[in-house]
Design an enzyme around this catalytic site. Structure first.
Site, PDB file in Angstrom:
ATOM      1  CG  HIS A  97      -0.290  -0.221   2.524  1.00  0.00           C
ATOM      2  ND1 HIS A  97       0.093  -1.480   2.952  1.00  0.00           N
ATOM      3  CD2 HIS A  97       0.060   0.631   3.519  1.00  0.00           C
ATOM      4  CE1 HIS A  97       0.643  -1.389   4.144  1.00  0.00           C
ATOM      5  NE2 HIS A  97       0.648  -0.110   4.509  1.00  0.00           N
ATOM      6  CG  HIS A  99       1.120   5.143   4.209  1.00  0.00           C
ATOM      7  ND1 HIS A  99       0.287   5.046   5.302  1.00  0.00           N
ATOM      8  CD2 HIS A  99       1.854   3.999   4.202  1.00  0.00           C
ATOM      9  CE1 HIS A  99       0.516   3.906   5.933  1.00  0.00           C
ATOM     10  NE2 HIS A  99       1.465   3.250   5.283  1.00  0.00           N
TER      11      HIS A  99
END
Ligand code: AMP
Length: 137
Positions: A97, A99
């Site tokens: 992922h 951010h």
């Protein structure tokens, strides 16, 4: 199944800001700064070194769009884009992922950057050489 896969499958709720065939972006429930958004591939890959190039390309392009949207929509003055790999690097969820964290002048957040120094130019060069050797392709 990890928590992000459950979000992809709509087994747990998330506040989604963007979705396409391959990618999902949703609000981080523990924002460093309010508006902090996560960009994930719908299929789980982890870590970055095991993630296909085309998936990474898509992720960073969506992160770029989210950054622009945070500036336009939230009035952010800047954006931090981060990606953690491994517990040693602070990663908690084993599903790649990115951010995307909106930043505002005077928002009061300071990264504990804590810059260090090399003991010598030789030490830096030795480490650089080991990294060069690690560049297998
Ligand atoms: P990392 O430390 O890079 O693995 O980041 C994981 C991030 O996922 C943290 O910033 C958490 O706040 C966030 N997070 C964990 N669970 C959820 C969830 N259910 N919905 C949204 N964000 C989450």
């Amino acid at each position: 199944m990890n928590i992000f896969e459950k979000i992809v499958n709509r087994e747990i709720p998330a506040t989604i800001v963007y979705e396409d065939e391959d990618t999902l972006a949703f609000m981080d429930i523990g924002p460093i700064i309010k508006g902090h958004t996560l960009v994930i591939p719908k299929i789980c890959y982890d870590p970055v070194t095991e993630t296909p190039d085309e998936v990474l390309t898509k992720l960073i392009l969506v992160a770029k769009r989210i950054a622009a949207a945070q500036m336009k929509g939230l009035g952010a003055d800047g954006v931090n884009i981060m990606q953690n790999n491994g517990a040693a690097a602070g990663q908690e969820v084993p599903h790649i992922h990115i951010h995307v964290i909106p930043r505002f002048e005077g928002d009061g957040h300071h990264w504990n950057w804590n810059a260090k120094s090399y003991e010598s130019a030789e030490e830096m060069e030795q480490l650089a050489e080991r990294i060069r050797e690690g560049l297998t392709e």
